[in-house]
Design an enzyme around this catalytic site. Structure first.
Site, PDB file in Angstrom:
ATOM      1  N   GLU A  44     -10.071  15.470 -14.904  1.00 41.69           N
ATOM      2  CA  GLU A  44      -8.768  15.636 -14.906  1.00 41.69           C
ATOM      3  C   GLU A  44      -8.494  14.386 -13.689  1.00 41.69           C
ATOM      4  O   GLU A  44      -9.931  14.214 -12.535  1.00 41.69           O
ATOM      5  CB  GLU A  44      -8.676  16.847 -14.282  1.00 41.69           C
ATOM      6  CG  GLU A  44      -7.215  16.721 -13.832  1.00 41.69           C
ATOM      7  CD  GLU A  44      -6.812  18.436 -13.501  1.00 41.69           C
ATOM      8  OE1 GLU A  44      -5.581  18.273 -13.606  1.00 41.69           O
ATOM      9  OE2 GLU A  44      -7.694  19.206 -12.796  1.00 41.69           O
ATOM     10  N   LYS A 118       0.543  17.839 -19.107  1.00 42.88           N
ATOM     11  CA  LYS A 118      -0.603  18.833 -18.649  1.00 42.88           C
ATOM     12  C   LYS A 118       0.831  20.016 -18.148  1.00 42.88           C
ATOM     13  O   LYS A 118       2.179  19.622 -17.222  1.00 42.88           O
ATOM     14  CB  LYS A 118      -0.714  19.274 -16.807  1.00 42.88           C
ATOM     15  CG  LYS A 118      -1.480  20.724 -16.156  1.00 42.88           C
ATOM     16  CD  LYS A 118      -2.008  19.933 -14.966  1.00 42.88           C
ATOM     17  CE  LYS A 118      -2.702  21.436 -14.313  1.00 42.88           C
ATOM     18  NZ  LYS A 118      -3.355  21.068 -13.510  1.00 42.88           N
ATOM     19  N   CYS A 155      -6.855  21.944 -16.887  1.00 42.33           N
ATOM     20  CA  CYS A 155      -7.308  22.583 -15.842  1.00 42.33           C
ATOM     21  C   CYS A 155      -6.745  23.772 -15.598  1.00 42.33           C
ATOM     22  O   CYS A 155      -6.668  24.786 -17.251  1.00 42.33           O
ATOM     23  CB  CYS A 155      -7.441  21.359 -15.016  1.00 42.33           C
ATOM     24  SG  CYS A 155      -8.183  22.489 -13.386  1.00 42.33           S
TER      25      CYS A 155
END
Length: 280
Positions: A44, A118, A155
């Site tokens: 990330e 994300k 994540c």
């Protein structure tokens, strides 16, 4: 005849500056290609520190346009040279003040295929992400690459099963989950969630985490990156919890068909019973 994809993930620690961090990842791509890897995903926000440990507008400068910025262009040329599919988790500026935590996907011929933003953005001590990112708005794309159908979930997303399932419904064969997560908060989840998602959705997952303690905070990123198959079995060993490591593994895509023929989760879904899950 089985189709085998040689896939790679790369975990590393912060070098201290952006350019050297980019060079480390360029070398990782060359090393992966030398080992026969066909697809590689980085961690990330790969070219910076995990700056969400603090709230500081100076880090907005790490954001750039995707795909028109210099980093994507640089790695497009490298992907073409190495004949390597690349997944680049980056900080994206759509326009001034409109920023996303994004992964760009580049095919083995250097062409830009698209991006995932994300979706789920945390705001807890040490992970002040709402200061930096808007929630993603591109749904759950799956990219047709030279090695097959690739998805990305980033994540904190991994705590939400809905996106994993959406990627499966969209045809993903391999889903990469680039992360920055530390021992004190999520270590007990790291070895549970991705294997469970691989079983529930019957595809391969590549889980990538940083390593080391960065100067911005005391988060101890614990690495242990891995690949897991549709039966929740690790493909080879789990990576180190402290050291930089390139993980290269052979993924037998026929296993997806074998498992889905055994467990008909996609056939047996009862969508009429799920409307309450998205009610306000």
């Amino acid at each position: 005849m089985s189709r085998v994809v040689r896939a790679a993930v790369f975990q590393t620690s912060w070098t201290g500056d952006k350019e050297s961090m980019i060079r480390v990842h360029e070398q990782a791509a060359r090393d992966a290609a030398a080992q026969g890897a066909q697809v590689l995903c980085f961690q990330e926000l790969f070219y910076g520190p995990y700056f969400c440990q603090v709230q500081d507008a100076a880090f907005y400068d790490y954001a750039e346009r995707i795909p028109d910025g210099p980093i994507v262009k640089r790695f497009q040329a490298l992907a073409k040279e190495l004949h390597l599919v690349l997944v680049l988790p980056m900080y994206e500026e759509e326009q001034p003040g409109v920023l996303y935590n994004t992964a760009a996907v580049i095919d083995a011929d250097g062409s830009y295929l698209g991006k995932y933003r994300k979706t789920h953005i945390p705001q807890v001590p040490g992970f002040w992400e709402k200061f930096y990112f808007r929630p993603g708005n591109l749904d759950y794309p799956v990219f047709d690459t030279a090695v097959g159908r690739i998805g990305v979930y980033i994540c904190y997303d991994r705590h939400f099963p809905e996106g994993w399932r959406a990627l499966g419904l969209n045809g993903a064969e391999i889903v990469f989950n680039p992360s920055a997560t530390h021992r004190g908060l999520s270590k007990y989840l790291w070895q549970l969630e991705q294997p469970a998602a691989a079983v529930a959705n019957e595809y391969f997952i590549g889980a990538i985490n940083r390593v080391g303690v960065e100067e911005l905070g005391d988060n101890d990123f614990y690495g242990t990156s891995y690949f897991v198959d549709p039966e929740a079995q690790y493909v080879g060993e789990v990576a180190s919890d402290k050291e930089t490591e390139l993980v290269v593994r052979d993924l037998d895509m026929e296993k997806i068909r074998t498992v889905r023929n055994r467990w008909q989760f996609y056939r047996d879904r009862n969508t009429a019973a799920y409307s309450s899950l998205t009610a306000p």
